[in-house]
Design a protein around this motif. Structure first.
Motif, short mmCIF file in Angstrom:
data_model
loop_
_atom_site.label_atom_id
_atom_site.label_comp_id
_atom_site.label_asym_id
_atom_site.label_seq_id
_atom_site.Cartn_x
_atom_site.Cartn_y
_atom_site.Cartn_z
N ASP A 134 0.95 -1.26 0.05
CA ASP A 134 0.05 0.08 -0.08
C ASP A 134 0.80 1.27 -0.13
OD1 ASP A 134 -1.85 2.09 0.37
OD2 ASP A 134 -2.69 1.16 2.23
N LEU A 135 0.83 1.77 -1.10
CA LEU A 135 1.68 3.10 -1.36
C LEU A 135 1.30 4.22 -0.34
CD1 LEU A 135 2.12 3.27 -5.12
CD2 LEU A 135 3.68 2.45 -3.56
N PHE A 136 0.12 4.12 0.22
CA PHE A 136 -0.45 5.26 1.24
C PHE A 136 -0.24 4.77 2.64
CE2 PHE A 136 -2.86 5.34 -2.81
CZ PHE A 136 -2.55 6.80 -3.36
N SER A 137 0.55 3.94 2.90
CA SER A 137 0.59 3.43 4.23
C SER A 137 1.79 4.38 4.92
CB SER A 137 1.14 2.06 4.41
OG SER A 137 1.56 1.71 5.77
N SER A 138 1.51 4.56 6.16
CA SER A 138 2.35 5.74 6.85
C SER A 138 3.47 5.10 7.79
CB SER A 138 1.60 6.54 8.04
OG SER A 138 0.94 5.77 8.99
N ALA A 139 3.63 3.57 7.63
CA ALA A 139 4.44 2.68 8.40
C ALA A 139 5.60 2.33 7.45
CB ALA A 139 3.78 1.69 8.92
N ALA A 140 6.74 2.94 7.86
CA ALA A 140 7.91 2.61 6.76
C ALA A 140 8.57 1.13 7.13
CB ALA A 140 9.14 3.64 7.00
N THR A 141 8.83 0.41 6.19
CA THR A 141 9.50 -0.88 6.43
C THR A 141 10.86 -0.75 6.12
OG1 THR A 141 7.04 -1.79 5.65
CG2 THR A 141 9.13 -3.39 5.79
N PRO A 142 11.78 -1.59 6.79
CA PRO A 142 13.06 -1.49 6.81
C PRO A 142 13.48 -2.43 5.49
CG PRO A 142 12.77 -1.90 8.80
CD PRO A 142 11.57 -1.97 8.28
N PRO A 143 14.45 -2.20 4.83
CA PRO A 143 15.11 -3.39 3.66
C PRO A 143 14.57 -4.85 4.17
CG PRO A 143 16.27 -1.44 4.02
CD PRO A 143 15.55 -1.18 5.06
N VAL A 144 14.25 -5.57 3.48
CA VAL A 144 14.04 -6.94 3.79
C VAL A 144 15.01 -7.91 2.70
CG1 VAL A 144 12.09 -8.80 3.95
CG2 VAL A 144 11.82 -6.64 4.65
N ARG A 145 15.26 -9.13 3.33
CA ARG A 145 15.92 -9.93 2.56
C ARG A 145 15.25 -11.18 3.04
NH1 ARG A 145 21.92 -11.64 1.00
NH2 ARG A 145 21.77 -13.65 0.77
N THR A 146 14.52 -12.05 2.03
CA THR A 146 14.16 -13.38 2.49
C THR A 146 15.10 -14.33 2.40
OG1 THR A 146 13.40 -13.67 0.27
CG2 THR A 146 11.86 -12.76 1.63
N VAL A 147 15.16 -15.29 3.39
CA VAL A 147 16.00 -16.55 3.64
C VAL A 147 15.29 -17.89 3.79
CG1 VAL A 147 17.94 -17.50 4.81
CG2 VAL A 147 17.55 -14.68 4.92
N VAL A 148 15.57 -18.45 2.51
CA VAL A 148 14.78 -19.88 2.58
C VAL A 148 15.34 -20.71 3.65
CG1 VAL A 148 14.36 -21.66 1.11
CG2 VAL A 148 14.40 -19.55 0.06
N LYS A 149 14.64 -21.32 4.48
CA LYS A 149 14.92 -22.04 5.68
C LYS A 149 15.70 -21.32 6.66
CE LYS A 149 14.37 -26.57 3.29
NZ LYS A 149 14.75 -27.82 2.96
N GLY A 150 15.33 -20.05 6.77
CA GLY A 150 16.32 -19.27 7.72
C GLY A 150 16.50 -19.94 9.17
N ASP A 151 15.29 -20.12 9.43
CA ASP A 151 14.89 -20.71 10.86
C ASP A 151 15.91 -21.80 11.10
OD1 ASP A 151 13.41 -22.09 9.48
OD2 ASP A 151 11.76 -22.02 10.43
N LEU A 152 16.19 -22.55 10.01
CA LEU A 152 17.15 -23.79 10.03
C LEU A 152 18.56 -23.41 10.16
CD1 LEU A 152 15.26 -26.26 7.86
CD2 LEU A 152 15.82 -26.48 10.37
#
Length: 219
Positions: A134-152
Motif C-alpha cells: 500500500d503506497l499510502f501506508s504511513s508505516a515505513a518498512t526496513p529493507p527486507v531479505r528473505t532467507v529460505v529455511k532461515g530458521d534452520l
C-alpha cells in the motif's frame, strides 16, 4: 539429529552493511508462528543484533525441531544475548483483511518494541510479507531479505522463531477457558479433539471464521 543454525550469513551481511553504510550496522532476524492455526493470533518474533553483538547461545535451531523444554530454556539466553520482541496480528485482522496483513501487523508490532530500527530484516521463507504494497501506508518498512529455511540455518532467525513459538504457545494456553477446544495442547491447530469440538460447539470468537474451518458446515 538436530541441525543447529550458524552465524555465517548474518556475520557476512553485517560486515557488508558496515562497509556500505560507513558505520556500525544492525539487522533483525524475523520469523512467524501460527500462520496455519485455526484459532488465535499469528505471532512474529524479532531479534536485533549488531556487528559487535556477542556470540549467540548454543543450541539455536528452528523452533519446530526443538522440544518444549529446550525452547523454554533458550528464551532467557536469547534475551541475554540480544534485544528481542514478539508482536501479534489479531484474529480480527485475519478475519477482515487476511493472513498477510495480519503477518505484517505482527511484524511491525515486533519491530516497534525493539530499541532501534534495523538496517536490514532477515525474513524466514520465500515471501516478503512484511513489506506493505500500500503506497499510502504511513508505516515505513526496513529493507527486507528473505532467507529460505532461515530458521534452520541462521542463528538470529532461529532465535526469533523460538521467542515467537514460546510466546504464542503460552498465549494459546491462557486463551483456553475449558470450553473444549483443547488449545492448551493443540495451540489452535487442527488436532482431532479441536475438530471434534468445532463440530459439536461451533466456532469460538477466537477462531478464524473467515476460513473454511474443519467440522463447521459451510454454505
Amino acid at each position: 539429529m538436530t541441525r543447529f543454525a550458524t552465524r555465517e550469513l548474518e556475520q557476512r551481511l553485517l560486515a557488508e552493511l558496515d562497509e556500505s553504510l560507513g558505520r556500525p550496522a544492525c539487522l533483525v532476524g524475523m520469523d512467524e508462528v501460527g500462520r496455519g492455526s485455526l484459532a488465535g493470533p499469528v505471532a512474529v518474533g524479532a531479534v536485533l543484533i549488531a556487528s559487535d553483538s556477542p556470540p549467540p547461545p548454543t543450541g539455536l535451531a528452528d523452533s519446530k525441531v526443538l522440544s518444549v523444554k529446550s525452547r523454554d530454556e533458550l528464551v532467557h539466553p536469547i534475551r541475554e544475548w540480544a534485544p528481542g520482541a514478539v508482536g501479534y496480528g489479531s484474529v480480527e485482522t485475519i478475519n477482515t483483511r487476511g493472513i498477510v496483513p495480519a503477518l505484517r501487523e505482527a511484524g511491525m508490532n515486533a519491530l516497534a518494541e525493539l530499541p532501534r530500527q534495523p538496517d536490514l530484516v532477515l525474513l524466514d521463507g520465500v515471501h516478503d510479507w512484511l513489506t506493505d504494497a500500500d503506497l499510502f501506508s504511513s508505516a515505513a518498512t526496513p529493507p527486507v531479505r528473505t532467507v529460505v529455511k532461515g530458521d534452520l540455518t541462521c542463528t538470529v532467525i532461529a532465535a526469533a522463531s523460538i521467542l515467537a513459538k514460546v510466546a504464542r504457545d503460552s498465549l494459546m494456553s491462557r486463551l483456553d477457558g475449558g470450553e473444549g477446544y483443547s488449545w492448551s495442547s493443540n495451540k489452535g491447530y487442527a488436532s482431532p479433539s479441536h475438530i471434534e469440538a468445532l463440530t459439536l460447539l461451533g466456532p469460538h470468537h477466537h477462531h478464524r471464521t473467515a476460513w473454511k474451518l474443519p467440522g463447521v458446515a459451510h454454505e
